[in-house]
Design a protein around this motif. Structure first.
Motif, short mmCIF file in Angstrom:
data_model
loop_
_atom_site.label_atom_id
_atom_site.label_comp_id
_atom_site.label_asym_id
_atom_site.label_seq_id
_atom_site.Cartn_x
_atom_site.Cartn_y
_atom_site.Cartn_z
N ALA A 137 4.61 1.11 -13.89
CA ALA A 137 4.03 0.71 -12.60
C ALA A 137 2.90 1.65 -12.20
O ALA A 137 1.86 1.22 -11.68
CB ALA A 137 5.12 0.70 -11.52
N SER A 142 -3.13 -2.28 -9.11
CA SER A 142 -2.49 -3.25 -8.21
C SER A 142 -2.80 -4.65 -8.69
O SER A 142 -3.95 -4.99 -8.98
CB SER A 142 -3.01 -3.05 -6.78
N PHE A 195 7.55 -3.63 -8.78
CA PHE A 195 7.10 -4.90 -9.35
C PHE A 195 7.68 -6.10 -8.58
O PHE A 195 8.77 -6.00 -8.00
CB PHE A 195 7.56 -5.03 -10.80
N ARG A 263 2.54 -5.88 -10.58
CA ARG A 263 2.55 -4.64 -9.81
C ARG A 263 2.12 -4.93 -8.39
O ARG A 263 1.16 -5.65 -8.14
CB ARG A 263 1.56 -3.65 -10.45
N HIS A 264 2.85 -4.38 -7.42
CA HIS A 264 2.48 -4.56 -6.00
C HIS A 264 1.02 -4.15 -5.79
O HIS A 264 0.56 -3.14 -6.37
CB HIS A 264 3.35 -3.68 -5.10
#
Length: 264
Positions: A137, A142, A195, A263-264
């Motif tokens: 991550a 992003s 995630f 991924r955020h």
């Protein structure tokens, strides 16, 4: 128990470098291989892709096929990492891959430096998995994608049991992994690492055994820390006998699970 996972895995890959690729490259579901399946969601021109637990570089080999002869700049930048020096040598020899010897729990890359992370059949052996997912991550931008495959128990056809049952009986154990075959709780681990899970699916791939060499390849590619040589030989011999006299040999099912996360 006279073995420990880190030592077993190091010895296995030192002795059998490239064996996993040799097996999986011949496993099919229609016209798809496990490598094509793990790459399908993330492949794309110009992408920066990190291949975690890259082994002998099969993912890099698949991605290089995307290169357009008239547009060399369109080829993705692929970097692979693995702990096994023998596998990394095979990756360079087979695919001229850009690879590094590194630990998946301490990636030597800057934060947000990749568009995609791929891990083909590696999450079952990377420990601790929480740290590896946190690192994946971290190095993703992003909106970057993680695509990972792991072993699965399903799907199977009724006929598969007629092969897998006797095969496992001769080995007296199924394949084993430090993290377990199905990685129970993987979805929650991904979410805690940052995630969003977009997909969690399974596919039946099959490896066709036509000869004694095929049978030996299959058995040798399995993690079987408790199986002595005589059990492996008995299993490979049984597969060879079953394949004899059949033009197409016999199919051995290899079920695989694929998880896709953003991924955020």
């Amino acid at each position: 128990m006279t073995w420990e996972w880190p030592g077993y895995l190091d010895e296995f890959h030192a002795r059998h470098a490239g064996r996993t690729e040799d097996l999986l490259a011949r496993c099919t579901a229609g016209d798809l291989t496990p490598y094509g399946w793990v790459l399908r969601p993330v492949a794309g021109r110009g992408r920066r892709v990190l291949d975690v637990a890259c082994g002998s570089g099969a993912v890099a080999g698949e991605l290089h096929l995307e290169d357009a002869p008239d547009e060399p700049s369109g080829k993705p930048l692929v970097v692979g990492i693995d702990r096994s020096l023998a596998e990394l040598r095979a990756a360079r020899d087979r695919h001229h891959a850009q690879v590094l010897c590194a630990d998946a729990t301490r990636l030597p890359f800057e934060t947000g430096s990749f568009d995609a992370v791929v891990c083909s059949m590696g999450l079952m052996v990377i420990q601790p998995i929480e740290e590896a997912l946190a690192e994946a991550a971290r190095v993703l931008r992003s909106g970057g994608m993680l695509s990972a495959t792991v072993a699965s128990a399903v799907p199977l056809r009724p006929s598969d049991v007629l092969v897998l049952g006797p095969l496992t009986a001769r080995l007296r154990t199924p394949p084993r992994f430090p993290g377990g075959a199905e990685l129970t709780g993987l979805g929650g681990l991904l979410e805690r690492a940052g995630f969003d899970v977009l997909e969690d699916g399974r596919e039946r791939f099959a490896f066709r055994v036509r000869s004694a060499d095929d049978a030996a390849l299959l058995v040798d590619a399995l993690y079987l820390p408790d199986a002595p040589d005589e059990r492996r030989e008995a299993a490979a011999g049984w597969l060879t006998e079953r394949a004899e006299g059949r033009a197409e040999g016999i199919e051995v099912a290899i079920p695989i699970r694929r998880v896709l996360a953003m991924r955020h």
